[in-house]
Design a protein around this motif. Sequence first.
Motif, mmCIF file in Angstrom:
data_model
loop_
_atom_site.group_PDB
_atom_site.id
_atom_site.type_symbol
_atom_site.label_atom_id
_atom_site.label_comp_id
_atom_site.label_asym_id
_atom_site.label_seq_id
_atom_site.Cartn_x
_atom_site.Cartn_y
_atom_site.Cartn_z
ATOM 1 N N VAL A 45 0.852 -1.193 0.000
ATOM 2 C CA VAL A 45 0.000 0.000 0.000
ATOM 3 C C VAL A 45 0.882 1.235 0.000
ATOM 4 O O VAL A 45 1.726 1.398 0.879
ATOM 5 N N ALA A 46 0.687 2.079 -0.992
ATOM 6 C CA ALA A 46 1.516 3.274 -1.073
ATOM 7 C C ALA A 46 0.680 4.539 -0.881
ATOM 8 O O ALA A 46 0.703 5.445 -1.700
ATOM 9 N N GLU A 47 -0.098 4.573 0.184
ATOM 10 C CA GLU A 47 -0.955 5.733 0.467
ATOM 11 C C GLU A 47 -1.144 5.767 1.973
ATOM 12 O O GLU A 47 -1.125 4.719 2.620
ATOM 13 N N ASP A 48 -1.351 6.935 2.515
ATOM 14 C CA ASP A 48 -1.580 6.903 3.960
ATOM 15 C C ASP A 48 -2.684 7.845 4.441
ATOM 16 O O ASP A 48 -2.612 8.413 5.502
ATOM 17 N N SER A 49 -3.738 8.000 3.659
ATOM 18 C CA SER A 49 -4.855 8.832 4.115
ATOM 19 C C SER A 49 -5.739 8.033 5.068
ATOM 20 O O SER A 49 -5.617 6.814 5.177
ATOM 21 N N VAL A 50 -6.633 8.731 5.742
ATOM 22 C CA VAL A 50 -7.592 8.070 6.636
ATOM 23 C C VAL A 50 -8.465 7.096 5.845
ATOM 24 O O VAL A 50 -8.730 5.974 6.277
ATOM 25 N N ILE A 51 -8.892 7.536 4.681
ATOM 26 C CA ILE A 51 -9.752 6.677 3.855
ATOM 27 C C ILE A 51 -9.001 5.402 3.461
ATOM 28 O O ILE A 51 -9.545 4.296 3.535
ATOM 29 N N THR A 52 -7.747 5.554 3.084
ATOM 30 C CA THR A 52 -6.970 4.368 2.730
ATOM 31 C C THR A 52 -6.788 3.459 3.950
ATOM 32 O O THR A 52 -6.908 2.236 3.837
ATOM 33 N N ALA A 53 -6.507 4.071 5.080
ATOM 34 C CA ALA A 53 -6.327 3.265 6.295
ATOM 35 C C ALA A 53 -7.602 2.467 6.597
ATOM 36 O O ALA A 53 -7.539 1.285 6.961
ATOM 37 N N ASN A 54 -8.748 3.092 6.421
ATOM 38 C CA ASN A 54 -10.009 2.367 6.635
ATOM 39 C C ASN A 54 -10.156 1.220 5.640
ATOM 40 O O ASN A 54 -10.613 0.134 5.990
ATOM 41 N N ALA A 55 -9.765 1.491 4.399
ATOM 42 C CA ALA A 55 -9.856 0.439 3.378
ATOM 43 C C ALA A 55 -8.932 -0.719 3.738
ATOM 44 O O ALA A 55 -9.293 -1.893 3.613
ATOM 45 N N VAL A 56 -7.729 -0.383 4.192
ATOM 46 C CA VAL A 56 -6.767 -1.427 4.552
ATOM 47 C C VAL A 56 -7.283 -2.244 5.744
ATOM 48 O O VAL A 56 -7.184 -3.473 5.768
ATOM 49 N N ASN A 57 -7.865 -1.565 6.707
ATOM 50 C CA ASN A 57 -8.450 -2.295 7.841
ATOM 51 C C ASN A 57 -9.532 -3.253 7.399
ATOM 52 O O ASN A 57 -9.635 -4.376 7.882
ATOM 53 N N GLU A 58 -10.354 -2.768 6.470
ATOM 54 C CA GLU A 58 -11.428 -3.615 5.965
ATOM 55 C C GLU A 58 -10.832 -4.837 5.272
ATOM 56 O O GLU A 58 -11.317 -5.960 5.416
ATOM 57 N N LEU A 59 -9.759 -4.584 4.543
ATOM 58 C CA LEU A 59 -9.100 -5.674 3.827
ATOM 59 C C LEU A 59 -8.575 -6.720 4.818
ATOM 60 O O LEU A 59 -8.728 -7.930 4.620
ATOM 61 N N LYS A 60 -7.984 -6.244 5.894
ATOM 62 C CA LYS A 60 -7.472 -7.169 6.907
ATOM 63 C C LYS A 60 -8.607 -8.011 7.483
ATOM 64 O O LYS A 60 -8.513 -9.235 7.576
ATOM 65 N N THR A 61 -9.675 -7.327 7.890
ATOM 66 C CA THR A 61 -10.823 -8.048 8.458
ATOM 67 C C THR A 61 -11.376 -9.028 7.432
ATOM 68 O O THR A 61 -11.665 -10.184 7.737
ATOM 69 N N GLY A 62 -11.538 -8.538 6.226
ATOM 70 C CA GLY A 62 -12.155 -9.344 5.179
ATOM 71 C C GLY A 62 -11.326 -10.573 4.838
ATOM 72 O O GLY A 62 -11.844 -11.689 4.779
ATOM 73 N N LEU A 63 -10.043 -10.364 4.631
ATOM 74 C CA LEU A 63 -9.211 -11.495 4.216
ATOM 75 C C LEU A 63 -9.050 -12.512 5.345
ATOM 76 O O LEU A 63 -8.980 -13.720 5.109
ATOM 77 N N TYR A 64 -9.034 -12.015 6.556
ATOM 78 C CA TYR A 64 -8.942 -12.957 7.665
ATOM 79 C C TYR A 64 -10.205 -13.830 7.715
ATOM 80 O O TYR A 64 -10.122 -15.060 7.871
ATOM 81 N N GLY A 65 -11.335 -13.192 7.522
ATOM 82 C CA GLY A 65 -12.585 -13.960 7.539
ATOM 83 C C GLY A 65 -12.704 -14.897 6.345
ATOM 84 O O GLY A 65 -12.938 -16.093 6.484
ATOM 85 N N LEU A 66 -12.487 -14.354 5.168
ATOM 86 C CA LEU A 66 -12.725 -15.120 3.945
ATOM 87 C C LEU A 66 -11.696 -16.227 3.739
ATOM 88 O O LEU A 66 -12.016 -17.322 3.269
ATOM 89 N N LEU A 67 -10.431 -15.907 4.076
ATOM 90 C CA LEU A 67 -9.351 -16.835 3.733
ATOM 91 C C LEU A 67 -8.593 -17.349 4.948
ATOM 92 O O LEU A 67 -7.772 -18.262 4.831
ATOM 93 N N GLY A 68 -8.829 -16.741 6.087
ATOM 94 C CA GLY A 68 -8.094 -17.148 7.283
ATOM 95 C C GLY A 68 -6.635 -16.737 7.244
ATOM 96 O O GLY A 68 -5.791 -17.382 7.854
ATOM 97 N N ILE A 69 -6.319 -15.670 6.513
ATOM 98 C CA ILE A 69 -4.914 -15.260 6.452
ATOM 99 C C ILE A 69 -4.706 -13.833 6.965
ATOM 100 O O ILE A 69 -5.628 -13.015 6.971
ATOM 101 N N LYS A 70 -3.476 -13.583 7.414
ATOM 102 C CA LYS A 70 -3.052 -12.225 7.776
ATOM 103 C C LYS A 70 -1.894 -11.864 6.864
ATOM 104 O O LYS A 70 -0.749 -12.191 7.160
ATOM 105 N N PRO A 71 -2.176 -11.199 5.754
ATOM 106 C CA PRO A 71 -1.108 -10.893 4.785
ATOM 107 C C PRO A 71 -0.048 -9.982 5.401
ATOM 108 O O PRO A 71 -0.318 -9.271 6.362
ATOM 109 N N VAL A 72 1.122 -9.995 4.790
ATOM 110 C CA VAL A 72 2.167 -9.051 5.181
ATOM 111 C C VAL A 72 1.896 -7.745 4.432
ATOM 112 O O VAL A 72 1.721 -7.749 3.217
ATOM 113 N N PHE A 73 1.861 -6.649 5.164
ATOM 114 C CA PHE A 73 1.656 -5.344 4.524
ATOM 115 C C PHE A 73 2.983 -4.602 4.430
ATOM 116 O O PHE A 73 3.737 -4.552 5.390
ATOM 117 N N SER A 74 3.255 -4.058 3.247
ATOM 118 C CA SER A 74 4.492 -3.302 3.087
ATOM 119 C C SER A 74 4.231 -2.173 2.098
ATOM 120 O O SER A 74 3.110 -2.015 1.612
#
Length: 686
Positions: free
Chosen positions: A33-62
């Motif tokens: 992720v190459a952005e750091d706005s509040v909106i992006t942070a919310n999107a990234v959080n959603e992605l974390k929640t979503g991927l953990y639920g859907l796939l059971g994974i915690k991706p590495v973020f860089s």
Amino acid sequence: TGTSMYKAWLKYYRLENKELLTLYKQLLREVAVAEDSVITANAVNELKTGLYGLLGIKPVFSSELTGEAGLVIGTIEGSKEISGLLSADEKDSLGEEGFIIRFKTENNAGRLLVAGKTNKGLMYGVFNLLRLIQTETAPQALSRIENPVNQLRTINHWDNIDGSVERGYAGRSIFFKNNKITGNLSRINDYARMLAAAGINTIAINNVNVHEFETLLITDKYIKDVAKLNEIFRGYGIKLFLSINFASTLEIGNLETADPLDGNVRQWWKDKADYIYSHIPDFGGFLVKADSEGRPGPFTYGRTHADGANMLAEALKPHGGLVIWRCFVYNCQQDWRDRTIDRARAAYDHFMPLDGKFQDNVLLQIKNGPMDFQVREPVSPLIGSLKKTNQLLELQITQEYTGQQRHLCYLVPMWKEILDFDTYGNGKGTTVKKIISRDTFKNNYGGFAAVTNIGDDANWTGHQMAQANTYGYARLAWNPDLSSEEIAEEWIRRTYTNDSKVVDIIKGMLLGSWKAYENYTSPLGIGWMVNPNHHYGPNVDGYEYDKWGTYHRADHKGIGVDRTVKSGTGYAGQYHKEVAEVYESLEKCPEELLLFFHYVPYAYRLKSGETLLQYIYNTHFRGVEQVEELKQNWLGLKGKVEEDVFLHVLERLEGQLSHSKEWRDIINTYFLRKTGIPDELGRKIY
Ligand code: GCU
């Protein structure tokens, strides 16, 4: 809030499809992720929640991928990689809220891109990626470019500050309690997530009927708390509006008038706008119900709606704010004996002469039909007639007249008919959806508005399946070309399961429910026939001798309101010629609207060969059978949906079944007694 129903379409159940599960686990191990706005942070959080639920994974973020495979998220400006991978055409086709999802495979390594021109677009990209995985889309089928078709995608709350909700059937307000703004901001955050995930970008949080305390929302008493709500919505790209009291200058401003042409009044609103924006720099603007059902407005001072709206528009303009002015204006002190007044004519009569007279930051918000959200109404003739005015279509998600969230009534098919209706406003093919999207007349602003069905019930909407209406509205506002089936299917997959047998059963239930409701309630566009005030349950003459302009005119020979130009109120003449001709004629008028436009004898033969009276009997018996079928279908899902959901919906369907019998019997009995003509099939009528 402890039940799964609370999560609505953001449940993110583990993918049942093992092959896709493996593929996506591989693909999404790393996210850059190459952005750091509040909106992006919310999107990234959603992605974390979503991927953990859907796939059971915690991706590495860089900030950059280390390997070949992975997901890259960013904006065109903010990410070199994204900018490099997209063609000039692709970049050009992206609007302010649009997104691109691209899947590329090279040497067996997949790389996924989610990009927007802006952070908002990026956020929609992430939400849509989650939706696509949730509904079992293969990586190869992910690639797409989408821009929302409509600019404003608005939700209206009719919430009062005491916590009650006008026409609310899902508990109390999520925003207000005991004249205070809620401190439960985590629920508001979840709500903002739900809305953004479905594409909503505008919200008005308080009732259009603005009472004493709500008038104070734009004062020190509340403004800081409103700003807190705004901060949450801002993080999800949602603009906040407030409904205001047109008489604020009188009630809280120490002025002796609210005359929109008075210099002091104008100055008061300018100062007020400065004040609001000093607390909420990105405030959306005002929603206004004026000179309607007892609300104050410019008429008191002999001024027009344009004078009123423009005065507010002028105050908001320097800040980029909008005025959304409602067209729900009619005489609510009518005499039922007087057949010369027709409530259906009112919006057009009031607003048509003002076309072109509104400032460019004013939008008119027009109810879909000329009356008030009945189960069947023609499209408002204002839509397609106003050409030089910004317009929002107003729909009603809350089921005031369609079963109050105790009955299952999936409204998307009704909204589709409205959106696809050809107004002939600019020749053939001028559909409602093209007008409000500004495709036809190039106005400044346009889009969708709807009165929401949300409350503080654990499942948000009272009837859990009513979530399909909230979701469906938002999806249509994003893209009105989606079909009722597609939207139903998406919602079911996100809400219950991807099991196609279950999906098909629930889809069938949703798609047939509006017609079923229409069958056992008021026939052929006549509407009303409900208990006055609360509007729940049958009462054929409930509004017949009242002051609200809502009559069916039944006697022993026939029923219906003559709205023709030739012999009636002339309402049919408010449409463009091509449409007016159809409604004017008893033979050509679409049968589902027959009684809206014509007084029709009971012995009149419909196209099916049935008499009007027999049609009324038949549809009422049929409607109840359809509810039986809904219940049987649901019973077949025992063990296939979560137990608490199963029991909850079953309980609602049982209530609907007995209440639909009440409708059937009261309506049929009414007509049997009026006519003395029995059912040809000899069924029991009382
Ligand atoms: C309907 C509804 C009212 C509401 C009004 C409006 O009449 O019953 O509760 O205030 O619409 O849209 O303003």
